[in-house]
Design a protein around this motif. Structure first.
Motif, PDB file in Angstrom:
ATOM      1  N   GLY A 102       3.433   8.163   0.748  1.00  0.00           N
ATOM      2  CA  GLY A 102       4.469   7.187   0.450  1.00  0.00           C
ATOM      3  C   GLY A 102       4.069   5.796   0.895  1.00  0.00           C
ATOM      4  O   GLY A 102       2.934   5.563   1.283  1.00  0.00           O
ATOM      5  N   LYS A 103       5.027   4.886   0.858  1.00  0.00           N
ATOM      6  CA  LYS A 103       4.747   3.481   1.141  1.00  0.00           C
ATOM      7  C   LYS A 103       4.541   3.217   2.627  1.00  0.00           C
ATOM      8  O   LYS A 103       5.262   3.752   3.469  1.00  0.00           O
ATOM      9  CB  LYS A 103       5.884   2.598   0.630  1.00  0.00           C
ATOM     10  CG  LYS A 103       5.907   2.481  -0.871  1.00  0.00           C
ATOM     11  CD  LYS A 103       6.951   1.497  -1.327  1.00  0.00           C
ATOM     12  CE  LYS A 103       6.945   1.451  -2.863  1.00  0.00           C
ATOM     13  NZ  LYS A 103       8.147   0.833  -3.382  1.00  0.00           N
ATOM     14  N   ARG A 104       3.561   2.369   2.894  1.00  0.00           N
ATOM     15  CA  ARG A 104       3.320   1.907   4.257  1.00  0.00           C
ATOM     16  C   ARG A 104       4.390   0.880   4.613  1.00  0.00           C
ATOM     17  O   ARG A 104       4.699  -0.011   3.819  1.00  0.00           O
ATOM     18  CB  ARG A 104       1.922   1.283   4.344  1.00  0.00           C
ATOM     19  CG  ARG A 104       1.532   0.870   5.761  1.00  0.00           C
ATOM     20  CD  ARG A 104       0.135   0.329   5.799  1.00  0.00           C
ATOM     21  NE  ARG A 104       0.117  -0.968   5.129  1.00  0.00           N
ATOM     22  CZ  ARG A 104      -0.987  -1.659   4.867  1.00  0.00           C
ATOM     23  NH1 ARG A 104      -2.169  -1.170   5.160  1.00  0.00           N
ATOM     24  NH2 ARG A 104      -0.907  -2.823   4.262  1.00  0.00           N
ATOM     25  N   GLU A 105       4.973   1.023   5.794  1.00  0.00           N
ATOM     26  CA  GLU A 105       5.989   0.094   6.275  1.00  0.00           C
ATOM     27  C   GLU A 105       5.319  -1.065   7.015  1.00  0.00           C
ATOM     28  O   GLU A 105       4.214  -0.911   7.539  1.00  0.00           O
ATOM     29  CB  GLU A 105       6.970   0.815   7.218  1.00  0.00           C
ATOM     30  CG  GLU A 105       7.711   1.981   6.593  1.00  0.00           C
ATOM     31  CD  GLU A 105       8.702   1.566   5.528  1.00  0.00           C
ATOM     32  OE1 GLU A 105       9.151   0.401   5.545  1.00  0.00           O
ATOM     33  OE2 GLU A 105       9.024   2.397   4.671  1.00  0.00           O
ATOM     34  N   PRO A 106       5.985  -2.223   7.100  1.00  0.00           N
ATOM     35  CA  PRO A 106       5.412  -3.351   7.847  1.00  0.00           C
ATOM     36  C   PRO A 106       5.077  -2.939   9.280  1.00  0.00           C
ATOM     37  O   PRO A 106       5.843  -2.237   9.930  1.00  0.00           O
ATOM     38  CB  PRO A 106       6.531  -4.397   7.824  1.00  0.00           C
ATOM     39  CG  PRO A 106       7.346  -4.055   6.613  1.00  0.00           C
ATOM     40  CD  PRO A 106       7.277  -2.555   6.492  1.00  0.00           C
ATOM     41  N   GLY A 107       3.893  -3.337   9.734  1.00  0.00           N
ATOM     42  CA  GLY A 107       3.461  -3.052  11.094  1.00  0.00           C
ATOM     43  C   GLY A 107       2.778  -1.713  11.276  1.00  0.00           C
ATOM     44  O   GLY A 107       2.263  -1.424  12.353  1.00  0.00           O
TER      45      GLY A 107
ATOM     46  N   VAL B 241       0.824  -1.202   0.000  1.00  0.00           N
ATOM     47  CA  VAL B 241       0.000   0.000   0.000  1.00  0.00           C
ATOM     48  C   VAL B 241       0.860   1.255   0.000  1.00  0.00           C
ATOM     49  O   VAL B 241       1.822   1.366   0.756  1.00  0.00           O
ATOM     50  CB  VAL B 241      -0.935   0.008   1.234  1.00  0.00           C
ATOM     51  CG1 VAL B 241      -1.710   1.319   1.332  1.00  0.00           C
ATOM     52  CG2 VAL B 241      -1.890  -1.177   1.178  1.00  0.00           C
ATOM     53  N   VAL B 242       0.494   2.190  -0.865  1.00  0.00           N
ATOM     54  CA  VAL B 242       1.008   3.549  -0.835  1.00  0.00           C
ATOM     55  C   VAL B 242      -0.123   4.404  -0.283  1.00  0.00           C
ATOM     56  O   VAL B 242      -1.265   4.304  -0.725  1.00  0.00           O
ATOM     57  CB  VAL B 242       1.424   4.033  -2.241  1.00  0.00           C
ATOM     58  CG1 VAL B 242       1.719   5.524  -2.240  1.00  0.00           C
ATOM     59  CG2 VAL B 242       2.625   3.251  -2.738  1.00  0.00           C
ATOM     60  N   VAL B 243       0.214   5.213   0.725  1.00  0.00           N
ATOM     61  CA  VAL B 243      -0.773   6.098   1.334  1.00  0.00           C
ATOM     62  C   VAL B 243      -0.540   7.512   0.835  1.00  0.00           C
ATOM     63  O   VAL B 243       0.595   7.909   0.558  1.00  0.00           O
ATOM     64  CB  VAL B 243      -0.699   6.058   2.876  1.00  0.00           C
ATOM     65  CG1 VAL B 243      -1.041   4.660   3.385  1.00  0.00           C
ATOM     66  CG2 VAL B 243       0.662   6.483   3.390  1.00  0.00           C
ATOM     67  N   ALA B 244      -1.613   8.266   0.696  1.00  0.00           N
ATOM     68  CA  ALA B 244      -1.498   9.658   0.288  1.00  0.00           C
ATOM     69  C   ALA B 244      -2.522  10.471   1.048  1.00  0.00           C
ATOM     70  O   ALA B 244      -3.559   9.968   1.463  1.00  0.00           O
ATOM     71  CB  ALA B 244      -1.697   9.810  -1.214  1.00  0.00           C
ATOM     72  N   GLY B 245      -2.197  11.752   1.209  1.00  0.00           N
ATOM     73  CA  GLY B 245      -3.079  12.637   1.941  1.00  0.00           C
ATOM     74  C   GLY B 245      -3.597  13.768   1.085  1.00  0.00           C
ATOM     75  O   GLY B 245      -2.823  14.454   0.421  1.00  0.00           O
ATOM     76  N   ALA B 246      -4.923  13.925   1.121  1.00  0.00           N
ATOM     77  CA  ALA B 246      -5.543  15.121   0.565  1.00  0.00           C
ATOM     78  C   ALA B 246      -5.479  16.143   1.696  1.00  0.00           C
ATOM     79  O   ALA B 246      -6.385  16.261   2.511  1.00  0.00           O
ATOM     80  CB  ALA B 246      -6.974  14.833   0.131  1.00  0.00           C
TER      81      ALA B 246
END
Length: 134
Positions: A37-42, A5-10
């Protein structure tokens, strides 16, 4: 196997949406995106987003509501977007970006958004307009 998953913010402040212009990689350089950016494990998506916005923009932010849907970036990688409230700091292009712009809802189409960001930008702009009318 689940997708990464890549997370982004509006990121919204004062009725405006933050747009970030990519400085790399070459195939994305000069196009605009919602920062993240990319979600890290955990990490949860929200935790990853807070960390990424701190690293990329130097701000503290609060993820609010996730925008429904997810958008494929490449095989095995999807984008998820949250509405975000700026808590403190003035955004600066620290990593991966060379310019930031605050856009009023009527200015949202003035930049060349990355294709995968467009559905979330459209929804974020709709919510900003709705909040303006409330």
């Amino acid at each position: 196997m689940s997708d990464s998953v890549v997370v982004a913010g509006a990121v919204c402040d004062g009725g405006r949406l933050l747009a970030a212009r990519r400085s790399a990689p070459p195939e994305l350089k000069g196009r605009w995106e919602l920062p993240g950016g990319k979600r890290e494990p955990g990490e949860s998506g929200e935790q990853a987003l807070v960390r990424e916005l701190r690293e990329e923009l130097g701000v503290e932010a609060e993820p609010l509501e996730r925008i429904p849907g997810e958008w494929p970036l490449k095989p095995g990688l999807v984008l998820r977007v949250w509405m975000v409230r700026l808590v403190s700091g003035e955004p600066s292009p620290l990593e991966d970006h060379d310019e930031l712009r605050w856009l009023a809802p009527e200015e949202a189409d003035s930049v060349d958004w990355l294709d995968q960001d467009r559905p979330a930008v459209t929804e974020a702009v709709r919510r900003l307009r709705e909040a303006r009318r409330a």
